[in-house]
Design an enzyme around this catalytic site. Structure first.
Site, PDB file in Angstrom:
ATOM      1  N   ASP A  64      47.427  11.068   2.866  1.00  0.00           N
ATOM      2  CA  ASP A  64      48.371  12.168   3.076  1.00  0.00           C
ATOM      3  C   ASP A  64      49.698  11.547   3.524  1.00  0.00           C
ATOM      4  O   ASP A  64      49.808  11.041   4.642  1.00  0.00           O
ATOM      5  CB  ASP A  64      47.792  13.117   4.146  1.00  0.00           C
ATOM      6  CG  ASP A  64      48.680  14.339   4.394  1.00  0.00           C
ATOM      7  OD1 ASP A  64      49.909  14.241   4.179  1.00  0.00           O
ATOM      8  OD2 ASP A  64      48.136  15.380   4.816  1.00  0.00           O
ATOM      9  N   TYR A  71      45.088  16.278   9.644  1.00  0.00           N
ATOM     10  CA  TYR A  71      45.766  17.581   9.726  1.00  0.00           C
ATOM     11  C   TYR A  71      44.734  18.709   9.895  1.00  0.00           C
ATOM     12  O   TYR A  71      43.671  18.680   9.260  1.00  0.00           O
ATOM     13  CB  TYR A  71      46.583  17.793   8.430  1.00  0.00           C
ATOM     14  CG  TYR A  71      47.222  19.140   8.330  1.00  0.00           C
ATOM     15  CD1 TYR A  71      48.350  19.446   9.078  1.00  0.00           C
ATOM     16  CD2 TYR A  71      46.709  20.118   7.482  1.00  0.00           C
ATOM     17  CE1 TYR A  71      48.932  20.701   8.997  1.00  0.00           C
ATOM     18  CE2 TYR A  71      47.292  21.373   7.398  1.00  0.00           C
ATOM     19  CZ  TYR A  71      48.405  21.657   8.169  1.00  0.00           C
ATOM     20  OH  TYR A  71      48.976  22.896   8.081  1.00  0.00           O
ATOM     21  N   LYS A 131      57.229  20.294   3.683  1.00  0.00           N
ATOM     22  CA  LYS A 131      57.892  19.589   4.786  1.00  0.00           C
ATOM     23  C   LYS A 131      59.130  18.822   4.288  1.00  0.00           C
ATOM     24  O   LYS A 131      60.011  19.436   3.719  1.00  0.00           O
ATOM     25  CB  LYS A 131      56.865  18.698   5.487  1.00  0.00           C
ATOM     26  CG  LYS A 131      55.501  19.361   5.694  1.00  0.00           C
ATOM     27  CD  LYS A 131      55.512  20.500   6.711  1.00  0.00           C
ATOM     28  CE  LYS A 131      54.245  21.339   6.692  1.00  0.00           C
ATOM     29  NZ  LYS A 131      53.012  20.607   6.944  1.00  0.00           N
ATOM     30  N   ARG A 147      49.345  28.185 -16.623  1.00  0.00           N
ATOM     31  CA  ARG A 147      48.499  27.525 -15.618  1.00  0.00           C
ATOM     32  C   ARG A 147      48.317  26.056 -15.975  1.00  0.00           C
ATOM     33  O   ARG A 147      48.258  25.181 -15.128  1.00  0.00           O
ATOM     34  CB  ARG A 147      47.138  28.228 -15.468  1.00  0.00           C
ATOM     35  CG  ARG A 147      46.252  27.522 -14.462  1.00  0.00           C
ATOM     36  CD  ARG A 147      45.006  28.271 -13.961  1.00  0.00           C
ATOM     37  NE  ARG A 147      44.556  29.351 -14.794  1.00  0.00           N
ATOM     38  CZ  ARG A 147      43.837  29.197 -15.907  1.00  0.00           C
ATOM     39  NH1 ARG A 147      43.477  27.988 -16.302  1.00  0.00           N
ATOM     40  NH2 ARG A 147      43.478  30.242 -16.613  1.00  0.00           N
TER      41      ARG A 147
END
Ligand SMILES: *Cc1c(COP(=O)(O)O)cnc(C)c1O
Length: 391
Positions: free
Chosen positions: A175, A103, A200, A51
Site C-alpha cells: 500500500d 490501514y 489521498k 465496466r
C-alpha cells in the site's frame, strides 16, 4: 511517446495524455458512454461496455502504470475497492502475512471478510524481517506491506521482504498511499502489486474517493484485469478526470508539504510539551536509514504525542489552520486523532501496543505556509505548556 528520459516531475504533465489525439484538447475528455457501437459485425473495437473499459479510465490507468513503472494500472471506486479486489487473487486455503500496522479498512476486510472465505492471516511486526521470516507458512501466498505505516510511520525493509517472498514463491502487495510514486516506487524494488488510496495525495484535494492498483507482470495484469471486470468496483469517468487533474501537481504538492513536515517535525522534537515525534525524515526515527534507501523522501505525514487526551483536546480546540478530520493528503492540513478516529474500533490494549496512545495526533501537512502552521501549533501548544517548569 517515449518519455522515460524525463523525470517524474516532467512526466506528470508531458505524457501521452498531454493532448487528445482527435481534438488536441489539453485536458483528457470525459467520455460518458456506457456502451460502444461496433463498426464491424465480426470484429469488435477496443471498447464494448464501460465496466470493462472507457477511454477516460484508460488515460488514468496508463498514467499511473507509467508513473509506478508498471505495465498495467487499474482504477477502482475507492482505495478499499482496489485492495479488496487484489485480495481476490487469493483462494480458499491460502495464507496471508500482513503488517500489524495495516490501514483500518484493510484490517476489517482481512479479519471479517476474507476469513469467512477460508483465507487465513497472520499479523506481524514488519519493522522486523525476522518476524516475517518466522511467520511464512507453506500456504503463504501474499505478504502485505504498508510502509511508512499508519499512524506511527513504521518502516518495512521492502527489498528484504521481497527477497523472503521470492524464496517462498509468494507475492508481495504494498500500500503506497503515504508515499505515491513521486517518493517511492515499489515495483522497482521487486514488489508485485502496488495499491493506492488515490483519495489521498494522488488526487490531493479532498474531493474524490478513488483507488488504484499497478502491476508489472503480464500474467498478474491479466488476472487482476479479469477481477476488476468481474467484481466491477470501477472508477467513474468524472472521478478518473479529477484524479488525472490532481496528479499533474503531485510533485510540487508533495515537495512543499514534505519540506513543511520536516520543519514541523523538528519543531515538535524541540517542544517540551511533545513527548514523542514520529517522522521517518528524522535521523532519530528507527527506520530512517532503511527508508532513505528505498524512497526519495520522508513524505508529508507525521505523528506526535502529547501527555494525554486532555492535552490533545486543548491543542485541537486551539488550532486555527488544520481541519480536524480523518483522511490525509489534501491541500489543507488535516489533523487526526487516531485513538478516536482510525483506530477507535481497536481495543485499547492493542492500540497501546502499537504506540497509539490517547495523546497521539497525526498530521497530514497541506499547502499552507510552513511558518503559519508552526505559529498555529506553537500557540496551541502554549495553552498546555503554561505552568510547565522548564529545566
Ligand atoms: C485511506 C486509505 C486506504 C483506503 O482508501 P479509501 O479510498 O478510503 O477506500 C487504504 N490505505 C491507506 C494507507 C489509506 O490511507
Amino acid at each position: 511517446m517515449n518519455n522515460q528520459k524525463w523525470t517524474l516531475e516532467t512526466r506528470l504533465i508531458h505524457n501521452q495524455w498531454k493532448t487528445d489525439g482527435t481534438t488536441g484538447a489539453v485536458s483528457v475528455p470525459i467520455q460518458h458512454a456506457s456502451t460502444f457501437h461496433q463498426a464491424s459485425f465480426d470484429q469488435f473495437g477496443e471498447y464494448d461496455y464501460s465496466r470493462s473499459g472507457t477511454p477516460t479510465r484508460k488515460a488514468l490507468e496508463e498514467t499511473i502504470a507509467e508513473l509506478e513503472g508498471g505495465t498495467r494500472g487499474f482504477a477502482f471506486s475507492s482505495g478499499m475497492a482496489a485492495i479488496s479486489t487484489a485480495f481476490l487473487l487469493l483462494s480458499q486455503g491460502d495464507h496471508l502475512l500482513i503488517t500489524k500496522d495495516v490501514y483500518g479498512g484493510t484490517y476489517r476486510m482481512v479479519t471479517n471478510v476474507l476469513s469467512r472465505y477460508g483465507i487465513e492471516h497472520t499479523f506481524v511486526d514488519m519493522t522486523d524481517l525476522n518476524q516475517i521470516a518466522l511467520n511464512i507458512k507453506e500456504n503463504t501466498k501474499v505478504i502485505y506491506l504498508e510502509t511508512p505505516s499508519n499512524p506511527t510511520l513504521g518502516i518495512t525493509d521492502v527489498r528484504g521482504v521481497v527477497k523472503l517472498a521470492k524464496a517462498h514463491g509468494c507475492l508481495t502487495f504494498l500500500d503506497n498511499t503515504f508515499m505515491t510514486p513521486a517518493l517511492q516506487r515499489p515495483l522497482e524494488l521487486g514488489v508485485d502489486v502496488v495499491l493506492h488510496s488515490a483519495t489521498k495525495f494522488l488526487s490531493g484535494h479532498s474531493d474524490v474517493l478513488s483507488g488504484l492498483a499497478v502491476v508489472k507482470d503480464e500474467k498478474l495484469a491479466e488476472d487482476l484485469g479479469k477481477l476488476q471486470n468481474s467484481f466491477g468496483a470501477v472508477l467513474g469517468v468524472h472521478d478518473c478526470w479529477l484524479v488525472l487533474r490532481g496528479l499533474k501537481t503531485l510533485q510540487v504538492r508533495l515537495e512543499k508539504a514534505s519540506k513543511t513536515a520536516r520543519q514541523l517535525a523538528e519543531f515538535f522534537t524541540k517542544h517540551h510539551a511533545v513527548k514523542q515525534v514520529y517522522y521517518p525524515g528524522l535521523s532519530s526515527h528507527p527506520g530512517a536509514q532503511v527508508h532513505k534507501h528505498q524512497s526519495n523522501g520522508a513524505g508529508a505525514v507525521l505523528s506526535f504525542e502529547l501527555a494525554d487526551a486532555e492535552a490533545v483536546k486543548k491543542v485541537v480546540e486551539n488550532m486555527t489552520i488544520p481541519v480536524f478530520a480523518v483522511s490525509l493528503g489534501g491541500v489543507e492540513s488535516i489533523l487526526s486523532y487516531p485513538a478516536k478516529m482510525s483506530h477507535a474500533a481497536m481495543p485499547k490494549e492493542e492500540r497501546l501496543k502499537r504506540g497509539i496512545s490517547d495523546g497521539l495526533l497525526r498530521l497530514s501537512v497541506g499547502m499552507e505556509h510552513a511558518d503559519d502552521l508552526q505559529k498555529d501549533f506553537s500557540e496551541a501548544l502554549q495553552t498546555i505548556s503554561e505552568g510547565v517548569v522548564h529545566l
